[in-house]
Design a protein around this motif. Structure first.
Motif, PDB file in Angstrom:
ATOM      1  N   ARG A  14       0.841  -1.212   0.000  1.00 22.27           N
ATOM      2  CA  ARG A  14       0.000   0.000   0.000  1.00 22.27           C
ATOM      3  C   ARG A  14       0.866   1.248   0.000  1.00 22.27           C
ATOM      4  O   ARG A  14       0.611   2.196  -0.749  1.00 22.27           O
ATOM      5  N   ILE A  15       1.889   1.262   0.835  1.00 18.08           N
ATOM      6  CA  ILE A  15       2.778   2.424   0.910  1.00 18.08           C
ATOM      7  C   ILE A  15       3.572   2.583  -0.373  1.00 18.08           C
ATOM      8  O   ILE A  15       3.692   3.696  -0.929  1.00 18.08           O
ATOM      9  N   SER A  16       4.114   1.484  -0.898  1.00 19.87           N
ATOM     10  CA  SER A  16       4.917   1.555  -2.123  1.00 19.87           C
ATOM     11  C   SER A  16       4.089   2.061  -3.298  1.00 19.87           C
ATOM     12  O   SER A  16       4.546   2.917  -4.075  1.00 19.87           O
ATOM     13  N   GLU A  17       2.862   1.543  -3.427  1.00 21.53           N
ATOM     14  CA  GLU A  17       1.995   1.988  -4.515  1.00 21.53           C
ATOM     15  C   GLU A  17       1.650   3.466  -4.383  1.00 21.53           C
ATOM     16  O   GLU A  17       1.601   4.196  -5.386  1.00 21.53           O
ATOM     17  N   ALA A  18       1.416   3.916  -3.150  1.00 24.75           N
ATOM     18  CA  ALA A  18       1.065   5.328  -2.937  1.00 24.75           C
ATOM     19  C   ALA A  18       2.237   6.239  -3.275  1.00 24.75           C
ATOM     20  O   ALA A  18       2.051   7.320  -3.854  1.00 24.75           O
ATOM     21  N   LEU A  59       0.017  12.104   4.300  1.00 20.82           N
ATOM     22  CA  LEU A  59      -1.145  11.970   3.423  1.00 20.82           C
ATOM     23  C   LEU A  59      -1.528  10.500   3.263  1.00 20.82           C
ATOM     24  O   LEU A  59      -2.712  10.138   3.301  1.00 20.82           O
ATOM     25  N   ILE A  60      -0.510   9.648   3.114  1.00 11.82           N
ATOM     26  CA  ILE A  60      -0.761   8.214   2.969  1.00 11.82           C
ATOM     27  C   ILE A  60      -1.359   7.646   4.260  1.00 11.82           C
ATOM     28  O   ILE A  60      -2.292   6.845   4.233  1.00 11.82           O
ATOM     29  N   ALA A  61      -0.816   8.079   5.403  1.00 12.46           N
ATOM     30  CA  ALA A  61      -1.335   7.608   6.689  1.00 12.46           C
ATOM     31  C   ALA A  61      -2.792   8.010   6.875  1.00 12.46           C
ATOM     32  O   ALA A  61      -3.614   7.226   7.361  1.00 12.46           O
ATOM     33  N   ALA A  62      -3.132   9.231   6.484  1.00  8.86           N
ATOM     34  CA  ALA A  62      -4.514   9.698   6.598  1.00  8.86           C
ATOM     35  C   ALA A  62      -5.434   8.884   5.690  1.00  8.86           C
ATOM     36  O   ALA A  62      -6.574   8.564   6.059  1.00  8.86           O
ATOM     37  N   GLU A  63      -4.957   8.533   4.505  1.00  9.84           N
ATOM     38  CA  GLU A  63      -5.745   7.707   3.599  1.00  9.84           C
ATOM     39  C   GLU A  63      -5.973   6.317   4.191  1.00  9.84           C
ATOM     40  O   GLU A  63      -7.076   5.764   4.105  1.00  9.84           O
ATOM     41  N   MET A  64      -4.928   5.747   4.795  1.00 13.97           N
ATOM     42  CA  MET A  64      -5.058   4.435   5.427  1.00 13.97           C
ATOM     43  C   MET A  64      -6.040   4.489   6.592  1.00 13.97           C
ATOM     44  O   MET A  64      -6.825   3.558   6.808  1.00 13.97           O
ATOM     45  N   HIS A  65      -6.005   5.586   7.344  1.00 15.33           N
ATOM     46  CA  HIS A  65      -6.934   5.762   8.463  1.00 15.33           C
ATOM     47  C   HIS A  65      -8.376   5.787   7.961  1.00 15.33           C
ATOM     48  O   HIS A  65      -9.268   5.157   8.542  1.00 15.33           O
ATOM     49  N   SER A  70      -0.231   5.630  12.919  1.00 19.64           N
ATOM     50  CA  SER A  70       1.033   6.280  13.272  1.00 19.64           C
ATOM     51  C   SER A  70       2.113   5.829  12.304  1.00 19.64           C
ATOM     52  O   SER A  70       2.160   4.650  11.927  1.00 19.64           O
ATOM     53  N   VAL A  71       2.970   6.753  11.924  1.00 22.90           N
ATOM     54  CA  VAL A  71       4.099   6.436  11.062  1.00 22.90           C
ATOM     55  C   VAL A  71       5.361   7.010  11.691  1.00 22.90           C
ATOM     56  O   VAL A  71       5.423   8.199  12.006  1.00 22.90           O
ATOM     57  N   PHE A  72       6.345   6.143  11.911  1.00 23.62           N
ATOM     58  CA  PHE A  72       7.639   6.570  12.447  1.00 23.62           C
ATOM     59  C   PHE A  72       8.707   6.281  11.395  1.00 23.62           C
ATOM     60  O   PHE A  72       8.795   5.156  10.890  1.00 23.62           O
ATOM     61  N   VAL A  73       9.508   7.286  11.085  1.00 26.41           N
ATOM     62  CA  VAL A  73      10.486   7.171  10.008  1.00 26.41           C
ATOM     63  C   VAL A  73      11.900   7.334  10.547  1.00 26.41           C
ATOM     64  O   VAL A  73      12.219   8.333  11.208  1.00 26.41           O
ATOM     65  N   ALA A  74      12.735   6.346  10.271  1.00 31.31           N
ATOM     66  CA  ALA A  74      14.165   6.454  10.555  1.00 31.31           C
ATOM     67  C   ALA A  74      14.868   6.584   9.208  1.00 31.31           C
ATOM     68  O   ALA A  74      14.641   5.759   8.310  1.00 31.31           O
TER      69      ALA A  74
END
Length: 238
Positions: free
Chosen positions: A62-66, A84-90, A106-110
């Protein structure tokens, strides 16, 4: 509850996560990494709040396609697109959640910043429960650390009790991710969630460490627990 812990040290950013997905009764339904690795962006994403529609590896897709559909091609564009992707998933979650429990994503990015040549941590969440009343939902903020704790407790006090000492997560001598990360997840494994909706224990499967540095991205399984799909997690079983 998902155990997601993110911390920043001088040479790397770390994600320390479990791999269990449970249903609303606390029954284990899947064991799978909660981290999506985006090698070309030198970034790794830990996510939570996505429900069954994003389980079993579907969140990665889902993330890769978005990202492709939004034409993301740089780290800056990645950080702009993820909220934006997280809001769409929500929003997609609302189609099947019938328990009255709103699972904000929630999205955490390293990441290793190619521009500044340093490790960085970023995050966004769908409400104000994680970052406080001044936080604008689904906006990206920069972090130095985040540790999953029981609700309504002092995080510093909980960590001190969990380790039996004061822990400085930014100091590699005080907190060794490959060693102390297991102890952290073991403590989180004993956190019991509310009665009824999402009741029971939900941290399990395996203790996973993702390291993002100038050398690249490394994923390791530090420990596995004997949790079984179809059964409830018992934190006493190690």
């Amino acid at each position: 509850m998902t155990a997601i812990n993110v911390l920043l040290q001088p040479t790397a950013a770390y994600l320390i996560t479990d791999s269990a997905t449970t249903d609303s009764n606390g029954v284990l339904i899947d064991i799978r990494s909660k981290v999506t690795v985006l090698s070309r962006f030198r970034a790794a994403i830990a996510w939570t709040g996505a429900g069954p529609i994003h389980a079993a590896g579907q969140a990665d897709r889902r993330i890769s396609e978005a990202l492709v559909s939004k034409g993301v091609s740089s780290q800056a564009e990645l950080l702009a697109a993820l909220p934006l992707i997280a809001a769409e998933m929500h929003a997609e979650n609302a189609a099947y959640i019938d328990t009255g429990h709103d699972t904000a994503v929630s999205v955490f990015v390293a990441l290793w910043s190619k521009k500044r040549r340093e490790p960085q941590l970023w995050a966004c969440h769908g409400d104000q429960s994680v970052f406080g009343p001044s936080y604008v939902p689904y906006s990206m903020v920069r972090l130095r650390q985040y540790v999953t704790c029981p609700p309504d407790v002092d995080p510093d006090g909980w960590c001190r009790a969990a380790f039996g000492r004061v822990v400085d997560f930014a100091d590699p001598k005080s907190f060794r991710p490959s060693v102390d990360g297991v102890a952290l997840l073991e403590a989180q494994r004993h956190i019991r969630e509310g009665i009824g909706v999402w009741g029971g224990y939900s941290v399990g499967g395996s203790a996973n460490l993702t390291t993002v540095s100038a050398k690249g991205i490394r994923e390791r399984v530090l420990k596995t627990w004997p949790d079984k799909v179809g059964e409830k997690i018992s934190p006493a079983v190690t």
